[in-house]
Design an enzyme around this catalytic site. Structure first.
Site, short mmCIF file in Angstrom:
data_model
loop_
_atom_site.label_atom_id
_atom_site.label_comp_id
_atom_site.label_asym_id
_atom_site.label_seq_id
_atom_site.Cartn_x
_atom_site.Cartn_y
_atom_site.Cartn_z
N ALA A 304 0.84 -1.18 0.00
CA ALA A 304 0.00 0.00 0.00
C ALA A 304 0.89 1.24 0.00
O ALA A 304 2.07 1.15 0.31
CB ALA A 304 -0.89 0.01 1.24
N ASN A 307 -0.14 8.00 -0.26
CA ASN A 307 -0.34 9.29 -0.94
C ASN A 307 -1.37 10.11 -0.17
O ASN A 307 -2.43 9.61 0.19
CB ASN A 307 -0.85 9.08 -2.36
CG ASN A 307 -0.11 7.98 -3.06
OD1 ASN A 307 1.08 8.08 -3.26
ND2 ASN A 307 -0.81 6.90 -3.39
N GLU A 340 -1.24 3.12 6.83
CA GLU A 340 -1.20 4.20 5.84
C GLU A 340 -1.86 5.47 6.36
O GLU A 340 -1.44 6.58 6.03
CB GLU A 340 -1.83 3.76 4.51
CG GLU A 340 -1.23 2.49 3.89
CD GLU A 340 0.29 2.49 3.76
OE1 GLU A 340 0.87 3.59 3.70
OE2 GLU A 340 0.88 1.40 3.72
N HIS A 343 0.52 7.49 8.38
CA HIS A 343 1.44 8.29 7.55
C HIS A 343 0.84 9.63 7.16
O HIS A 343 1.57 10.54 6.79
CB HIS A 343 1.77 7.55 6.26
CG HIS A 343 2.85 6.50 6.39
ND1 HIS A 343 4.02 6.71 7.06
CD2 HIS A 343 2.92 5.24 5.89
CE1 HIS A 343 4.78 5.62 6.96
NE2 HIS A 343 4.13 4.71 6.26
N1 BES Z 1 5.34 3.99 2.09
C1 BES Z 1 5.28 2.58 2.17
C2 BES Z 1 5.36 1.91 0.82
C3 BES Z 1 6.66 2.20 0.07
C4 BES Z 1 7.87 2.34 0.73
C5 BES Z 1 6.63 2.28 -1.29
C6 BES Z 1 9.05 2.61 0.01
C7 BES Z 1 7.78 2.53 -2.00
C8 BES Z 1 8.98 2.69 -1.36
C9 BES Z 1 3.98 2.12 2.84
O1 BES Z 1 3.57 2.95 3.87
C10 BES Z 1 4.23 0.77 3.45
O2 BES Z 1 4.97 0.68 4.40
N2 BES Z 1 3.63 -0.27 2.86
C11 BES Z 1 3.81 -1.62 3.31
C12 BES Z 1 2.57 -2.15 3.91
C13 BES Z 1 2.53 -1.84 5.37
C14 BES Z 1 1.25 -2.15 6.03
C15 BES Z 1 3.64 -2.50 6.15
C16 BES Z 1 4.16 -2.45 2.11
O3 BES Z 1 3.98 -1.99 1.00
O4 BES Z 1 4.66 -3.57 2.32
ZN ZN Z 2 4.68 2.78 5.63
#
Ligand code: BES
Ligand code: ZN
Length: 871
Positions: A304, A307, A340, A343
């Protein structure tokens, strides 16, 4: 300019690769001369002006106006760009009255640096100018920048949506910009899109009108964004349904789903609507935008992305079908939504100053997502799961607790968010705010944790001195290959709690260990009482007990008087000590047998995970069957207690536990479980009795592992028929359990077929590698044979790292480390460099572990079989 040059020398190391949540960001590119920038850059972004569906070339074009102050004497500008062609002119004055226009005459594209340098025919005068850039670009299918995501309409027609994913450095693939987190700007975004498509962006729509040049298009204008970083900008154009509500604090919340699946957005909607006011109260800072959309994107590389105002998710991280979703999916959706949304404050409102501080974002969100889920679903007992799932990622913010730690923490968070809102912050800024709020030496403690790598192993032994217990503690750096040898061992300031059997849930003593060695006296502890460190397993260290202390703790596991997280932590520490060669693996097996009465899901889940690692290791030996016997023995008592069908009054955790235990027993070949799984699978396939969502994974896994080509064909058919991505993923993840070589090959071929979404190929191949001894070899060969296609598919994104890790981490022969290393020397994957090093290190560790302990494990298992333990 060299990126490294901008980073203070002591921070450069981290830049090479940063890893959080398994994601790696390692290619960070700097553009332009960063100083001095106006406080904000304003972009007027009109994009795309011709989105044609299905897309033709060029897929999008746009114009960007940015208002900039120009320093005297400048005759050039750098711009990041990728896959964009830009046409530029710079005009002075306000947009409506350009007093002088100067057209750029030189465009120097520097591919390596992802930037373009513009030159102007004459020297620019000092003043405020408007830079207008026309650009065109292509929608890619690499899941980054501005890309297309494929979906099928209910009638079976293939269509595309256009979506964005910018973190970390891919905004520049969509429009020219100063693509750095600290260069914040406001964005006025307009999209010109086909009139029957949904068009979304960070902000709410303020105008929508027919597009003069084409009656099939409309121009959608969005409100100006707050000051924000480029990596958080987003837009989506496609066909979606939605459900909506208004949160208690007045924010309009929508969950966008594929057409016809609005119902499946309700669960996430409820979580989001509860979470926004919760965070608002917690931070004491309101959510600043009028709306927030959560949208499920079919092709999506990460889990996820936060944004601002338009959070994007994989379908499986957002959609819940009341009938067909299992309990673990529900929990996952709740965690991801909580993550999210956190964030939106921590990351979006206050942004890290540079990518070196990304952990601030991810570390915090990965912690508070649990707080949020605990608030929404207390019955999930999510904090226990945190210890198992995120413990090693967690940061110990609540370092020294005392009178009102939580209140101080909240106050500190509020100070931090208020002071740095719309700005950027560094790690030290957070410590400072927390220190001001609490009056505690947070920075001094935390610096020992964040400025040096690793964490400590605390060794403890005890002596009874009359009515008191004397503890001797010492700390050393814990290394996966054993404890630290060498001089200058790093030291930590370790907050340590100590409990005893008198009150297992209460710390009898709290100390701050700020020396290599310390003696502690526990008053009034009777000789028959046990003593345990790290109450609640919140401290970020491993504990090694003397044999006598460990022995005394075992009854506390058996009779459950040790609290669940303490039982979990004890077992987990021992396992990692065994792997590191500090204790024998046989010791751990004996401790595992003490879990006969264990009722707790998370404790089982952690134990099961470790036993899985051990099984994989022992698949390199000829006594693999023996360890399966052990698994069956450990899991059958709880299996019998649970049975197959939910009992009245059971909840979330019982459902998770049942799935875990049956899966484990079935995989290990437990006869009764296998027979029942086959029976239920048959009924399911024949439509007589559909399997409940929670039983599907364990049943699929069991029948496949012990099945033949027909079983695999049935599974592939179920996959094809599945309407939900969750069900497809569920099947994809178990396919690797197949044992027969030609079926394994069939699964690998399937992984790269059109049937599997690009982001899911990784878990299919990874499943094969983790499924069996033959699968491990076959998956590695498959990766080598198909390297070009795989690499091209992920373009060095973090999925390639995940693929490599899943596929090679199970090897346990020294020469494989060499082979893996050599392969990647001739087939470079720069973004996965650190992962590859770690994998090679792990292979060597596995090999050493196997050499060290295989024989004693075998002896123990044989002796156990000869005289089964009586429990
Ligand atoms: N901001 C991240 C996703 C991200 C990080 C995309 C670095 C591109 C580069 C997002 O908040 C995140 O941490 N997503 C996790 C899921 C979360 C619930 C642990 C993911 O994508 O694994
Ligand atoms: Zn994150």
């Amino acid at each position: 300019m060299d990126l490294q040059a901008l980073i203070p020398p002591n921070k450069r190391r981290d830049l090479l690769s940063f890893c959080s949540s398994g994601l790696q960001v390692s290619r960070l590119v700097l553009q332009g001369t960063p100083q001095p920038y106006p406080s904000a850059v304003f972009y007027h972004l009109q994009q795309p002006s011709h989105v044609v569906l299905p897309f033709s070339h060029p897929d999008f074009s746009g114009a960007i106006l940015s208002y900039r102050r120009v320093k005297a004497g400048t005759s050039w500008h750098h711009f990041p760009w990728i896959a964009l062609r830009v046409f530029v002119f710079l005009a002075f004055g306000t947009p409506s009255s350009y007093s002088a226009e100067i057209h750029a005459t030189g465009f120097n594209y520097q591919n390596e640096d992802e930037k373009v340098t513009l030159s102007f025919p004459s020297t620019l005068q000092t003043g405020t100018g408007t830079l207008k850039i026309d650009f065109v670009g292509e929608l890619n299918d690499k899941m980054k920048g501005f890309y297309r995501s494929k979906y099928t309409t209910p009638s079976g027609e293939v269509r595309y949506a256009a979506v964005t994913q910018f973190e970390a450095t891919d905004a520049r693939r969509a429009f020219p910009c100063w693509d750095e987190p600290a260069i914040k700007a406001t964005f006025d975004i307009s999209l010109v899109v086909p009139k029957d498509r949904v068009a979304l962006s960070n902000m709410n729509v303020i105008d929508r009108k027919p597009y003069p040049d084409d009656e099939n298009l409309v121009e959608v204008k969005f409100a100006r964004t707050p000051v924000m970083s480029t990596y958080l900008v987003a837009f989506v154009v496609g066909e979606y349904d939605f459900v909506e509500t208004r949160s208690k604090d007045g924010v309009c919340v929508r969950v966008y789903t594929p057409v016809g699946k609005a119902e499946q957005g309700k669960f996430a909607l409820e979580v989001a609507a509860k979470t926004l006011p919760f965070y608002k109260d917690y931070f004491n800072v309101p959510y600043p935008l009028p709306k927030i959309d959560l949208i499920a994107i079919a092709d999506f590389a990460a889990g996820a992305m936060e944004n601002w105002g338009l959070v994007t998710y994989r379908e499986t991280a957002l959609l819940i079908d009341p009938k067909n979703s299992c309990s673990s999916s529900r929990q996952w959706v709740a965690l991801v939504v909580g993550h999210e949304l956190a964030h939106q404050w921590f990351g979006n409102l206050v942004t890290m100053e540079w990518w070196t501080h990304l952990w601030l974002n991810e570390g915090f969100a990965s912690w508070i997502e649990y707080l949020c889920v605990d608030h929404c679903f207390p019955e999930y007992d999510i904090w226990t799961q945190f210890v198992s799932a995120d413990y090693t990622r967690a940061q110990e913010l609540d370092a020294l607790d005392n009178s009102h730690p939580i209140e101080d923490f909240k106050k500190g968070m509020n100070m931090y968010l208020t002071k740095f809102q719309q700005k950027n912050a560094a790690t030290e800024d957070l410590w400072e705010s927390l220190e001001n709020a609490s009056g505690k030496p947070i920075a001094a403690v935390m610096n020992t944790w964040t400025k040096q790598m690793g964490f400590p192993l605390i060794y403890v032994e005890a002596e009874q001195v009359e009515d008191d217990r004397l503890l001797r503690l010492s700390q050393k750096k814990f290394c996966a290959s054993g404890s630290y040898v060498g001089e200058d061992c790093p030291q930590w300031m370790v907050p340590i709690t100590i409990s005893t059997s008198e009150d297992p849930n209460q710390a009898k003593l709290k100390i701050l260990m700020d020396k290599p060695e310390m003696n502690v006296v526990l008053k009034n502890v009777k000789p028959d009482q046990w003593v345990k460190l790290n109450l609640g397993t919140v401290g970020f260290y491993r504990t090694q007990y003397s044999s006598a202390m460990l022995e005394s703790l075992l009854p506390g596991i058996r009779d459950l008087s040790l609290p669940p997280v303490d039982r979990l932590g004890l077992q987990n520490d021992l396992f990692s000590l065994a792997r590191a060669g500090i204790i024998s693996t046989v010791e751990v097996l004996k401790v595992m047998e003490a879990f006969v009465n264990e009722p707790n899901y998370t404790v089982w889940s952690d134990l099961s995970c470790n036993l899985g690692i051990l099984s994989t290791l022992l698949s390199h030996t000829d006594f693999y069957e023996e360890i399966q016997e052990f698994v069956k023995d450990v899991f059958s008592p709880i299996g019998e207690r649970l049975g197959w069908d939910p009992k009245p009054g059971e909840g979330h955790l019982d459902a998770l536990l049942r799935g875990l235990v049956l899966g484990k027993l079935g995989k290990a070949g437990h006869k009764a479980t296998l027979e029942e799984a086959r029976r239920r699978f048959k009924d399911h396939v024949e439509g007589k009795q559909i399997l409940s969502a929670d039983l599907r994974s364990p049943v699929y896994l069991t029948v496949l592992k012990h099945g033949d080509g027909t079983t695999l064909d049935i599974m592939l058919k179920l996959h094809k028929q599945a309407d939900m991505q969750e069900e497809k993923n569920r099947i994809e993840r178990v396919l690797g359990a197949t044992l027969l070589p030609d079926l394994i090959q069939k699964v690998l071929t399937f992984a790269l077929s059109e049937e599997v979404r690009p982001q899911d190929t990784v878990s299919v191949i990874g499943g094969v590698a983790g499924g069996s001894k033959h699968g491990r070899k076959a998956a590695w060969k498959f990766i080598k044979d198909n390297w070009e296609e795989l690499y091209n598919r992920y373009q060095g994104g973090f999925l390639i790292s995940r693929l490599i890790k899943l596929s090679v981490e199970g090897f346990a022969v020294d020469k494989m480390a060499g082979e893996v290393k050599a392969f990647f020397e001739s087939h470079p994957a720069p973004s996965a460099e650190r992962t590859i090093q770690q994998c090679c290190e792990n292979i060597l560790l596995n090999a050493a572990w196997l050499k060290r302990d295989a024989e004693s494990i075998h002896q123990y298992l044989l002796q156990r079989k000869a005289s089964p333990p009586t429990v």
